[in-house]
Design an enzyme around this catalytic site. Structure first.
Site, short mmCIF file in Angstrom:
data_model
loop_
_atom_site.label_atom_id
_atom_site.label_comp_id
_atom_site.label_asym_id
_atom_site.label_seq_id
_atom_site.Cartn_x
_atom_site.Cartn_y
_atom_site.Cartn_z
N ASP A 1 0.81 -1.23 0.00
CA ASP A 1 0.00 0.00 0.00
C ASP A 1 0.83 1.27 0.00
OD1 ASP A 1 -2.52 -1.14 -0.10
OD2 ASP A 1 -2.54 -1.51 2.06
N ASP B 1 -5.09 -5.41 -6.17
CA ASP B 1 -4.93 -3.98 -5.87
C ASP B 1 -3.48 -3.52 -6.09
OD1 ASP B 1 -6.54 -5.69 -4.30
OD2 ASP B 1 -7.11 -4.10 -2.93
N1 GLY Z 1 -6.96 -1.84 -1.55
C1 GLY Z 1 -7.99 -2.25 -0.70
C2 GLY Z 1 -9.34 -2.15 -1.28
O1 GLY Z 1 -9.55 -2.00 -2.45
O2 GLY Z 1 -10.26 -2.23 -0.50
#
Ligand code: GLY
Length: 398
Positions: A119, A180
């Site tokens: 992230d 993601d």
């Molecule tokens: N990256 C986490 C989500 O999309 O909830």
């Protein structure tokens, strides 16, 4: 004259009904929507002034932001500074740059930490990436180069992908990569082209190739999580984390795939990635409810139409499709994607999805983590971020 008047009264409801289902005939009043966002931003700024925290979500029943402290454990801390930079890009007001600088600088403690998870890209590129793009401040460039090197420490050459969640190795029984993570490759590409390590380009491209090979089903639908053997790197299986089931189509996951492969094609100019971006997009578009452009949170959720929507997935997809329409080598597809993105933005900009007077966010009706029953049917910072990015792109591409 009277007869014509009567005819138009009789035809009005017919036209209203059909036009309301045919967004392609409407145009997006992009400046009006950007002004609306600017207004909501200033409401939020008043609400959070002096708190040194970031706005994260507003539950359906509440009217004020739930604020989060600035920590590496919250993947969304970079979206608010990013929103402020996009606002500055649109208004060009020095005071908007000042406030964007203030919230970006609050993230500085995070720039000195080792990699917690993938992230880092969401956290530091949505914020510092836009800050550098709009100011050219050398301090920001160094922060991004450093963050890209930090993110790359999670790359496992055996698997060929980044370890998205180090904390979940035991839970999943191996090296795990989530869809993601595609978004965060952008920071690696950027660093490799802006004075950072050149091999970050290869790391990002390898991740995109391996993900393309294993992370998707035959029809182009993605798993949320791909698990690989940590030692020899072989693909073990795909599972879900935030979707309904391992093989269902989680809406935001597919949106990340569309956005990710569009960006990878932009960076590499490799047509394999363009064709793949089309494949994942065409599946998403084919699964949307007829004449509706904001998906349910999972396309295969069992109680549709009585399931929550996910406006964030629509916002991410709209932004991606605007870019994809610019990059396309097929004019017909370019037109189709531009129209789809416009329809998504029109629907998101309607009274059904904009918060308007009720709350200081831009949008309502996003779903964060349905299996955990957290952030279901809420306003959320990343829906606002990608909605605003899409509006800015829409305006810039005119
Ligand atoms: N990256 C986490 C989500 O999309 O909830």
């Amino acid at each position: 004259m009277k007869a014509i008047h009567l005819l138009s009264i009789l035809l009005l409801p017919v036209c209203f009904l059909s036009c309301s289902h045919r967004n392609e005939q409407q145009t997006l009043a992009v400046n009006k929507e950007l002004d609306y966002c600017n207004n909501q931003i200033h409401r939020t700024l008043k609400e959070i002034e002096g708190k040194k925290m970031m706005p994260r979500n507003i539950s359906d029943s509440l009217t004020h932001w739930n604020l989060i402290p600035i920590t590496i454990d919250d993947w969304t801390v970079g979206f608010w500074p990013g929103i402020l930079w996009y606002n500055y890009e649109n208004t060009q007001n020095a005071s908007d740059a000042e406030v964007a600088t203030y919230y970006t600088d609050l993230l500085e403690p995070l720039t000195k930490l080792s990699a917690n998870d993938h992230d880092l890209g969401f956290q530091l590129f949505c914020s510092y990436g836009n800050a550098y793009r709009l100011t050219g401040n050398e301090k920001y460039r160094q922060i991004i180069l450093n963050a890209a090197d930090t993110l790359a420490t999670l790359f496992n050459p055996k698997a060929g992908t980044i370890l998205s969640w180090p904390r979940n190795i035991n839970l999943y029984g191996g090296h795990n990569t989530i869809i993601d993570n595609m978004i965060n490759l952008e920071m690696l590409y950027w660093a490799s082209k802006n004075g950072g390590n050149k091999n970050l380009y290869d790391v990002a491209t390898k991740h995109a190739e391996i993900t393309m090979k294993y992370h998707f089903r035959e029809d182009g639908g993605c798993y949320h999580v791909a698990i690989y053997d940590t030692l020899d790197g072989h693909f073990i299986k795909g599972v879900t984390h935030q979707g309904y089931g391992d093989s269902t189509l989680w809406a935001r996951g597919q949106a990340w795939a569309i956005y990710g492969y569009t960006m990878v094609y932009r960076e590499t100019q490799d047509k394999r990635f363009l064709r793949f971006a089309e494949k994942v997009t065409d599946l998403y578009l084919s699964r949307l409810p007829e004449n509706e452009f904001v998906p349910y949170w999972d396309f295969d959720a069992p109680n549709i139409p009585n399931e929550p929507r996910d406006a964030s997935a629509a916002a991410v997809t709209a932004s991606a499709l605007l870019e994809l329409s610019q990059l396309e080598d097929n004019r017909e597809k370019a037109g189709e994607y531009k129209q789809a993105a416009t329809n998504m933005l029109l629907e998101l900009s309607s009274g059904k999805y904009q918060s308007r007077e009720s709350k200081p966010s831009f949008l309502l009706h996003s779903t964060g983590h349905w299996p955990n029953k957290s952030e279901v049917d809420v306003s959320i910072n990343y829906a606002d971020y990608y909605y605003f990015e899409a509006l800015v792109r829409y305006k810039n591409y005119q």
